[in-house]
Design a protein around this motif. Structure first.
Motif, PDB file in Angstrom:
ATOM      1  N   ARG A 105       0.822  -1.209   0.000  1.00 27.23           N
ATOM      2  CA  ARG A 105       0.000   0.000   0.000  1.00 27.23           C
ATOM      3  C   ARG A 105       0.861   1.267   0.000  1.00 27.23           C
ATOM      4  N   ALA A 106       1.963   1.221   0.722  1.00 28.96           N
ATOM      5  CA  ALA A 106       2.875   2.365   0.744  1.00 28.96           C
ATOM      6  C   ALA A 106       3.475   2.609  -0.628  1.00 28.96           C
ATOM      7  N   MET A 107       3.909   1.547  -1.288  1.00 27.50           N
ATOM      8  CA  MET A 107       4.495   1.671  -2.620  1.00 27.50           C
ATOM      9  C   MET A 107       3.449   2.087  -3.643  1.00 27.50           C
ATOM     10  N   LEU A 108       2.264   1.533  -3.516  1.00 25.90           N
ATOM     11  CA  LEU A 108       1.183   1.814  -4.453  1.00 25.90           C
ATOM     12  C   LEU A 108       0.791   3.283  -4.432  1.00 25.90           C
ATOM     13  N   LEU A 109       0.559   3.832  -3.237  1.00 24.37           N
ATOM     14  CA  LEU A 109       0.063   5.206  -3.130  1.00 24.37           C
ATOM     15  C   LEU A 109       1.154   6.252  -3.320  1.00 24.37           C
ATOM     16  N   SER A 110       2.426   5.859  -3.202  1.00 24.18           N
ATOM     17  CA  SER A 110       3.521   6.823  -3.325  1.00 24.18           C
ATOM     18  C   SER A 110       4.266   6.727  -4.652  1.00 24.18           C
ATOM     19  N   GLY A 111       4.216   5.558  -5.301  1.00 21.51           N
ATOM     20  CA  GLY A 111       5.045   5.353  -6.488  1.00 21.51           C
ATOM     21  C   GLY A 111       6.511   5.236  -6.142  1.00 21.51           C
ATOM     22  N   ASN A 112       6.789   4.849  -4.895  1.00 25.32           N
ATOM     23  CA  ASN A 112       8.167   4.781  -4.435  1.00 25.32           C
ATOM     24  C   ASN A 112       8.419   3.514  -3.636  1.00 25.32           C
ATOM     25  N   THR A 141       1.323  11.504  -2.013  1.00 23.43           N
ATOM     26  CA  THR A 141       0.436  10.413  -2.403  1.00 23.43           C
ATOM     27  C   THR A 141      -0.342  10.722  -3.678  1.00 23.43           C
ATOM     28  N   ILE A 142      -0.824   9.670  -4.298  1.00 25.19           N
ATOM     29  CA  ILE A 142      -1.674   9.808  -5.482  1.00 25.19           C
ATOM     30  C   ILE A 142      -2.879  10.698  -5.192  1.00 25.19           C
ATOM     31  N   PRO A 143      -3.651  10.446  -4.113  1.00 28.59           N
ATOM     32  CA  PRO A 143      -4.822  11.307  -3.889  1.00 28.59           C
ATOM     33  C   PRO A 143      -4.464  12.763  -3.629  1.00 28.59           C
ATOM     34  N   GLN A 144      -3.313  13.033  -3.029  1.00 27.96           N
ATOM     35  CA  GLN A 144      -2.917  14.422  -2.813  1.00 27.96           C
ATOM     36  C   GLN A 144      -2.731  15.154  -4.139  1.00 27.96           C
ATOM     37  N   LEU A 145      -1.996  14.553  -5.052  1.00 24.89           N
ATOM     38  CA  LEU A 145      -1.736  15.221  -6.328  1.00 24.89           C
ATOM     39  C   LEU A 145      -2.964  15.250  -7.234  1.00 24.89           C
ATOM     40  N   LEU A 146      -3.765  14.177  -7.201  1.00 26.34           N
ATOM     41  CA  LEU A 146      -4.973  14.188  -8.022  1.00 26.34           C
ATOM     42  C   LEU A 146      -5.985  15.204  -7.494  1.00 26.34           C
ATOM     43  N   ARG A 147      -6.071  15.334  -6.198  1.00 31.60           N
ATOM     44  CA  ARG A 147      -6.992  16.335  -5.636  1.00 31.60           C
ATOM     45  C   ARG A 147      -6.533  17.744  -6.008  1.00 31.60           C
ATOM     46  N   ASP A 148      -5.215  17.968  -5.940  1.00 31.36           N
ATOM     47  CA  ASP A 148      -4.678  19.269  -6.353  1.00 31.36           C
ATOM     48  C   ASP A 148      -4.966  19.544  -7.826  1.00 31.36           C
ATOM     49  N   ALA A 149      -5.058  18.466  -8.615  1.00 36.57           N
ATOM     50  CA  ALA A 149      -5.299  18.610 -10.053  1.00 36.57           C
ATOM     51  C   ALA A 149      -6.780  18.710 -10.400  1.00 36.57           C
ATOM     52  N   PRO A 169      -5.998   8.682   6.162  1.00 37.37           N
ATOM     53  CA  PRO A 169      -6.197   9.025   4.748  1.00 37.37           C
ATOM     54  C   PRO A 169      -6.801  10.414   4.542  1.00 37.37           C
ATOM     55  N   HIS A 170      -7.539  10.915   5.540  1.00 37.99           N
ATOM     56  CA  HIS A 170      -8.106  12.265   5.449  1.00 37.99           C
ATOM     57  C   HIS A 170      -7.004  13.318   5.375  1.00 37.99           C
ATOM     58  N   ARG A 171      -5.811  12.997   5.927  1.00 33.66           N
ATOM     59  CA  ARG A 171      -4.664  13.909   5.866  1.00 33.66           C
ATOM     60  C   ARG A 171      -3.727  13.581   4.707  1.00 33.66           C
ATOM     61  N   TYR A 458       6.871  19.185  -2.141  1.00 31.78           N
ATOM     62  CA  TYR A 458       5.443  19.198  -1.827  1.00 31.78           C
ATOM     63  C   TYR A 458       5.277  19.698  -0.401  1.00 31.78           C
ATOM     64  N   GLN A 459       4.458  20.734  -0.252  1.00 28.17           N
ATOM     65  CA  GLN A 459       4.266  21.389   1.043  1.00 28.17           C
ATOM     66  C   GLN A 459       5.616  21.756   1.670  1.00 28.17           C
ATOM     67  N   ASP A 460       6.453  22.356   0.823  1.00 25.60           N
ATOM     68  CA  ASP A 460       7.772  22.861   1.212  1.00 25.60           C
ATOM     69  C   ASP A 460       8.764  21.774   1.608  1.00 25.60           C
ATOM     70  N   LYS A 461       8.451  20.525   1.312  1.00 23.81           N
ATOM     71  CA  LYS A 461       9.358  19.421   1.612  1.00 23.81           C
ATOM     72  C   LYS A 461       9.853  18.809   0.301  1.00 23.81           C
ATOM     73  N   GLU A 462      11.160  18.554   0.219  1.00 30.14           N
ATOM     74  CA  GLU A 462      11.683  17.848  -0.942  1.00 30.14           C
ATOM     75  C   GLU A 462      11.214  16.403  -0.906  1.00 30.14           C
TER      76      GLU A 462
END
Length: 565
Positions: A105-112, A141-149, A169-171, A458-462
């Motif tokens: 799940r960590a790899m899936l949602l992060s691509g890392n 995460t995927i949902p963070q970037l998709l929500r931003d998009a 997941p809400h955060r 992302y959010q000022d973090k590399e």
């Protein structure tokens, strides 16, 4: 006009000329303004239509599903809805995950990598890099970037990536979510499946309780349909993560699902394993020359069991099949709803299992004896809300055929799993892809399809760069290759380690973890990992060990104490 009427005719004519001129110019201005307004409106409409046309993304994850379970992979379990997706899309025969739930799940949602994402050891929470036991700010995460998009983002099911409020997941980008925070739960009640307590659920970040009587797969589907329905009229695309807990133990399902499989498994797990080998070949999923590897040493021969033991073992598999059958029913419900609201054609579907078939049997483990205070495993009670059935390594070996071993292991049986991609952007129909790919390729695919941009910060973090490659060129028919022949993929979890370069693979699962315990296999003719070539292909072995050293240093692998979870 009253004043104009009092003027003499000469002056009247003069003013008429002036007014006509003004009206002409005014008309021209109005026409220009109207043209500009219409042009802007068309441009805005065009832009909106372009946004509206971006596909929805539905990511469906089955929990501990066996490689050959479903119909379109040759399995005997009835899965017409999943099979329909496959007939209109692509089945993958060499899709790779992590060997356990949380790192996948960590790899899936992060691509890392799971260490970069913070899940180097499932159930282990430390301050050590890679072993934080939650998603870190090294990734986005995927949902963070998709929500931003501009996507709605929804989730229902198993989270398993941290239990603290900031880890919810809400955060992590999900607009709406109903989740089980732990790795397993009772499918009917709030009773824990990991201890004698209560399972932890949240909805939109707030603690909630499971309403007794709901069935997990049905209810998670209800929630996703509810979330999608809330905003169906706003023409905004959505990302829906269906993180089902089926068919993860405890094996529980209504009788109407498992009774149709009554008697089907009475000849045992060894026979099922042989049938799965043949059915996978017939379906074109595995090579015709594939053979079964040796059984795991834990497994008792079927013929050595008593008649009572055989009867109970067969019921385990019937229950498991019923859970997969119910899972397919719910995927059908979701598909039907999307058709009803006109979103089916514009939705990309991805269906995967999070790892290989599961072998654990916690209720009979000494460390989990408290589970017996609530659960009753009598034959007549099997499958009900207070029964706790696992199908164990014996059936897991059948579920993972033709590969070696099962969940937990970095052998192919633990990490080579089912994947289907179908729907929007997929031009290949009823296609089978036999080349290597992994769950790291899904995040860049979703960003490619949605138009989301992956940032350096992302959010000022590399954040670390993505490790996979978009599948869009392949699924859209623009290329026949996903990864180059020398592409390197590696992973490690609790000493279960592997690295693959092309068709060559090194695997290590012996304890304690030592480099010399890596074995070398050529998967082009040995998908069962039976012939260790490290002594005859020494140059290739050293080449892959050097790749391992680079990977291990890059993701800061350590070997923590083993976890019981």
């Amino acid at each position: 006009m009253y004043q104009l009427g009092k003027l003499n005719s000469e002056k009247k004519g003069h003013y008429h000329i002036i007014l006509q001129s003004i009206f002409r110019h005014f008309s021209h201005v109005c026409i220009v303004l109207i043209f500009i307004s219409v042009s802007l409106s068309c441009a805005q409409s065009k832009e909106k239509n372009e946004i509206d046309q971006r596909p929805n993304i539905v990511l469906i994850v089955a929990d501990d599903l066996g490689f050959g379970d479903i119909g379109c992979y040759g399995g005997e379990i009835e899965t017409p809805n999943i099979d329909a997706l496959a007939s209109n899309g692509i089945r993958f025969s060499s899709f790779h995950t992590a060997p356990m739930c949380a790192p996948t799940r960590a790899m899936l949602l992060s691509g890392n990598d799971n260490h970069i994402a913070g899940m180097g050891g499932q159930g282990l929470v430390t301050e050590v890099f890679g072993y934080e036991g939650k998603l870190t700010d090294r990734i986005v995460t995927i949902p963070q970037l998709l929500r931003d998009a501009g996507y709605h983002t929804y989730m229902a099911g198993k989270w398993h990536l941290g239990i603290e409020p900031n880890d919810n997941p809400h955060r992590k980008g999900f607009e709406h979510s109903f989740v089980l925070l732990e790795g397993a739960g009772n499918h009917y009640t709030n009773q824990s499946a990991l201890n004698n307590g209560i399972s932890s659920y949240t909805e939109d970040g707030e603690p909630t309780r499971w309403k007794d009587g709901n069935y997990s797969t049905n209810y998670y589907t209800d929630k996703l349909i509810e979330y999608i329905g809330r905003y169906k009229a706003d023409d905004q695309p959505f990302f829906a993560f269906a993180a089902y807990t089926s068919p993860h133990w405890p094996l529980q399902v209504d009788e109407k699902y498992w009774k149709k499989y009554s008697g089907l498994y009475n000849d045992g797990y060894e026979k099922l394993r042989e049938r799965r080998l043949n059915s996978l070949k017939k379906a074109g999923i595995i090579p015709q020359n594939a053979i079964l590897p040796q059984l795991h040493e834990q497994i008792k021969p079927w013929d050595s069991l008593s008649e009572v033991e055989k009867m109970k073992e067969a019921r385990k598999m019937e229950l498991y099949a019923g859970m997969v059958d119910n899972l397919d029913d719910n995927i059908g419900r979701l598909i039907t709803y999307l058709k009803e609201i006109g979103e089916f054609e514009n939705t990309l579907f991805v269906f995967i299992s999070d790892n290989g078939a599961a072998h654990r049997d916690f209720i009979n483990a000494e460390n989990y004896s408290s589970l017996r205070e609530y659960y009753n495993d009598d034959y007549e009670n099997m499958g009900k809300e207070n029964s706790y059935i696992s199908y164990g390594p014996q059936w897991a070996e059948a579920g993972s055929a033709p590969f070696r071993y099962f969940k937990d292991y970095a052998t192919e049986g633990g990490i080579n799993t089912t994947m289907i991609i179908s729907g929007a952007k997929v031009t290949r129909k009823n296609n089978i892809h036999t080349g290597f790919l992994s769950l790291l390729d899904l995040a860049p695919t979703f960003y490619d399809i949605s138009g989301a941009t992956y940032p350096e910060k992302y959010q000022d973090k590399e954040i670390y760069p993505l490790r996979g490659r978009s599948l869009l060129p392949y699924i859209s028919g623009k290329t026949d290759v996903i990864h180059a022949p020398d592409y390197v993929f590696a992973l490690e979890h609790y000493g279960n380690a592997m690295l693959r370069k092309g068709n060559w693979k090194i695997t290590n699962f012996k304890r304690p973890f030592e480099l010399e315990n890596f074995a070398l296999y050529n998967l082009s003719n040995d998908i069962g990992e039976q012939i260790d070539l490290k002594n005859t292909q020494k140059e290739k072995y050293e080449e892959l060990l050097m790749e391992w050293a680079k990977f291990s240093e890059e993701v800061k692998i350590q070997i923590p104490a083993p976890s019981s979870k």
